[in-house]
Design an enzyme around this catalytic site. Structure first.
Site, short mmCIF file in Angstrom:
data_model
loop_
_atom_site.label_atom_id
_atom_site.label_comp_id
_atom_site.label_asym_id
_atom_site.label_seq_id
_atom_site.Cartn_x
_atom_site.Cartn_y
_atom_site.Cartn_z
CD GLU A 48 32.72 33.78 32.33
OE1 GLU A 48 34.34 34.38 32.34
OE2 GLU A 48 32.61 33.16 32.47
CE LYS A 62 42.12 30.73 38.07
NZ LYS A 62 42.28 32.01 38.59
CD1 TRP A 101 42.58 29.37 35.47
CD2 TRP A 101 39.80 29.14 35.22
NE1 TRP A 101 41.60 29.96 36.29
CE2 TRP A 101 40.32 29.86 35.63
CE3 TRP A 101 38.50 28.09 34.73
CZ2 TRP A 101 39.84 30.84 36.33
CZ3 TRP A 101 37.62 29.49 35.38
CH2 TRP A 101 38.07 31.05 35.59
CB THR A 121 35.60 29.77 29.84
OG1 THR A 121 33.70 28.98 29.78
CG2 THR A 121 34.58 32.03 29.98
#
Lengths: 543, 543
Positions: free
Chosen positions: B332, B438, B443, B185
């Site tokens: 995830e 974003k 991100w 991530t």
């Protein structure tokens, strides 16, 4: 390295939980045994299932109890599915159309202890109870009425069992490889054989059924309403009791009344968008709708399996705007092929699509690999020419039958079919291995003979079987029923068939009969046909 | 009772085998790093993957070797996917847009030993190699050219590795719960976190992606051609490298050139029917097509995720006849929601469909259950009103991150989003709990921006919030207080932050304020900050 994802087993209780939690208001409609139509929804089905599960455990049953059911496509049966499977017990769905001898054999092989029955199957249940001591508890699936008196030795109603028990219950977690439902094959050769589906395999089957390319034009709309016209005891009604809750689809259960009029009424009233049935049943549905001037506008997808679809039927269904999807499967591997068209058949190519729907039985999908082999076990090419014994392999395929040892498990299951596989991986079932007619060392395909015969406007159903022949070993023998009021002579029919078949395939013997014997699944019963019309010594010679 | 089905694990090698065996001629098209377009097919991709797998084992690597890749959406990367995963090794897909510091951190946490790179990423690879000793073998993904000289300590080309090795190789069988790909991530709080997908979870993800209701109007045609516009290192390019072979779809890989002109050219030339991208990218694609008078008739489905789709874009896409499908997911849990419409939105109700596409991020699907809770962990109702912390659970959801202990596994994963769930189980993401920014689908972590800012000796407190941006949807806005008596200009601060951050993370707007509003617990009050410094109409537009 270990993956770090959540380790949640694929249990069927997750399907009913998903449907209840996220599609709780979506309807489940059932024609009951007493003829009434019960309207319910997924939330209520879960509630009833949980109440049943809790009641069964309270009554002393547990995951090692083997359950069976002797009933039809009703919401009560659906409740039993999720209630029994939810506690990890296997549910053996018995086919009430079989003989008491066969049913007792299956019950004893499975060591069933509990059996659910209904007002329709009660006489059969009583007969079974006289023949076997295995079932120690009979449970009557009541529909609001009092428990009818019975000669059964130990019986109670579902309502009595659940009396005073609420639905506060957490589904237990167990191995996804544990048995879920158990279905027996029709047993056209020897004893019926039991397939013990696992929670894992049924979850994958249900996913497989609803992947892109399978659900046909029902995919165009979001309001899917599915109806299993096949009885639930046949390969779980082609998986709809699982695929519907998995996708939040409306489910319509036709009960025990599979008459065309009743089916047409339900499709029309409930807005069924997708139904699965064998060609003979589709024939009846369309004829009945035609006679009653019912247009069935909701029905966008006709899943067809069991046998090849006749040209006439295909055109009738397509003419009504339905997407016809032909697939193939068997008890040992339900939904074996994807009802998808090959990459060369885009929507623009109607003639090609028609040709494929008529002549192919779907396409090899990801979950069930297919291959063909010759008599010596050598692989044959997928060239659209070579035909051989069709074998199948995958996580949705039976490794062995109930009562067999682990050492009897196979890597590739022999389907008993003779097939051709094309380069685009569509398959064509040429014949059942045992139905193939061997004439002068060459094979004659009985389905192709039959298709040529029913393409005559006067012919309703046709069946070709082998008869022994002194010179050619075997020759085809054709038996036909005619459409009401129609006539045709054997010579006229042969002349018609000669348009599409090789001369040496044409049957010397053609017999017109009043009624075609059908199996419980609506397929032509060739075993019975041979008993009735082929000489005994001929059968022996054939076997 | 044990189920008696075949016990075949869900390994990703089965996907490439299926595609090669049954859709071998179906095209895989790739724009290479050098700009050329390579045409191949699934049979060739398997052949290359098997050759790679065999070569890796021959070179002494095995299933306990951790591999990584620093490259783009090319067929070489696809070959590496199946070659590495096929032998049971994890493949860690690195994002070349991240900083060397972050990349080294990930490599060391994962203990990667081998890394694949290309002509574009070579300078970055060399920088990584100067910062860490973990990678002991660099493998250059050549495209027919000679191996370029490099400062890398130990490097070779893919062609050299595979030289003299054939593709005769049987995929090994191992536990379906073993790690397959690993994606990190972007690390909105603290360090990036690694998700280790298993073969089981990715197989289920790919099935999930292609179930009824997900693939949109691509379902109308059989000739599906999928293009992942998202880079493969983002949640495996939304699963298309897996869903395409699973379904025998044509796959088009855009390489490293994500420029609108290049994407539009590929869609048009290759007949792409379905593509997935964030709204900014879709905007660019449509604008470019408009400017070049390219109609993109093949494109029937626009999968949209990342952020909510703006009205204007929705109408543009629909106006071109595309079915717009909005979905939601995260590293995830890729493809967390089904891009399906609720049961109340049939095809007839265009306005309703539009409303849902604009305001909802898909619907809860079978594989990923969703719930919302309040700050005390209490479940909130799915009534379309209550908003709470969105949590997710299922076999396609990460239980914990790389480097965490088994005891740190969660039953429900906290998504970090604030959401409303409607009675029809559609969801609406209303806020991001962790204030992530974003920008253009990527991100930007506000805590990392803030950390970089306060690392300047003059800065006391720093807070980054999102401001709406016409092109990038959001850009960071940095607010700082200075240490008493200190001064710094916005340009000086940006220069300082550039030492530790990617250039595109740097805030255009920096404002120095006298006092930082704090919450009762002493944390920076971002809600108050936005009220004070971000235009109200902008916020409303954003919501």
């Amino acid at each position: 390295m270990q993956g770090l994802m959540m380790d949640l087993p694929m249990l069927l209780s997750r399907l009913i939980d998903y449907a209840a939690d996220h599609h709780g208001e979506t309807e489940v409609v059932s024609r009951q045994i007493n003829g009434s139509v019960e309207r319910s929804n997924w939330r209520a089905v879960r509630s009833r299932s949980k109440q049943l599960a809790k009641s069964l455990l309270a009554a002393g049953f547990n995951s090692s109890t083997h359950f069976s059911s002797l009933t039809w496509n009703t919401i009560n049966h659906l409740e039993v599915f999720y209630g029994v499977l939810g506690i990890g017990s296997p549910l053996h769905t018995l086919n009430p159309r079989l003989t008491v001898q066969d049913l007792c054999y299956m019950i004893e092989l499975m060591e069933d202890k509990v059996c659910f029955y209904d007002s329709d199957t009660q006489p059969l249940a009583e007969e079974i109870d006289r023949h076997t001591d295995f079932i120690t508890q009979w449970i009557y699936l009541d529909e609001g009425e009092d428990l009818p008196a019975s000669t059964l030795r130990n019986y109670m109603s579902l309502s009595m069992l659940k009396d005073g028990v609420d639905d506060q219950f957490e589904w237990p977690v167990f191995d996804e490889r544990d048995a879920a439902t158990v279905c027996f094959t029709s047993g056209t050769t020897g004893r019926p054989k039991g397939v013990a589906y696992s929670h894992r395999s049924l979850t994958l089957c249900a996913m497989n059924m609803t992947m892109v390319d399978m659900y046909g034009s029902a995919r165009n709309g979001e309001l899917v309403c599915a109806m299993p016209v096949a009885p639930i005891f046949h390969a779980n009604g082609w998986m709809m009791p699982f695929s519907a809750p998995m996708n939040g689809h409306k489910l319509v259960l036709p009960g025990r009344d599979f008459s065309p009029a009743a089916i047409v009424e339900l499709i029309s009233q409930e807005g069924v968008t997708i139904a699965g049935a064998v060609p003979t049943v589709w024939n009846d549905i369309i004829a009945t709708a035609d006679n009653s001037n019912i247009s069935l506008p909701s029905l966008s997808t006709a899943l067809v399996a069991g046998t090849a679809i006749p040209e006439k039927l295909y055109d009738l269904l397509e003419g009504r705007g339905m997407g016809v999807r032909t697939t193939w499967g068997m008890t040992e591997v339900p939904g074996a092929t994807r009802a998808s068209l090959p990459p060369t058949a885009g929507d623009a190519d109607k003639a090609n699509i028609r040709n494929i729907a008529l002549n192919r039985q779907g396409r090899v999908g990801f979950q069930a690999d297919l291959r063909i082999i010759d008599g010596n076990g050598n692989r044959l090419p997928h060239d659209g020419v070579a035909s051989g014994i069709l074998q199948v392999r995958g996580p949705i395929v039976a490794a062995r039958y109930v009562g067999e040892l682990e050492s009897q498990s196979v890597d590739w299951l022999d389907t008993g079919d003779i097939a051709v596989i094309y380069p685009d991986s569509t398959i064509q079932i040429v014949d059942r291995a045992k139905d193939v007619i061997k004439s002068g060392g060459e094979w004659i395909s009985s389905p192709q003979l039959e298709a040529a015969a029913v393409s005559h406007p006067s012919v309703n159903l046709a069946a070709a079987v082998a008869t022994p022949h002194p010179r050619w070993q075997e020759r085809p023998f054709l038996l036909c029923t005619l459409n009401t009021g129609n006539t045709v002579t054997a010579d006229e029919l042969r002349l018609h068939m000669a348009k599409s078949l090789a001369k040496w395939w044409l049957p010397e013997d053609i017999k017109f009969i009043d009624e075609m014997p059908l199996t419980a699944t609506g397929k032509i019963n060739k075993v019975r046909l041979r008993e009735l019309y082929v000489q005994v010594d001929a059968i022996q010679q054939q076997a």
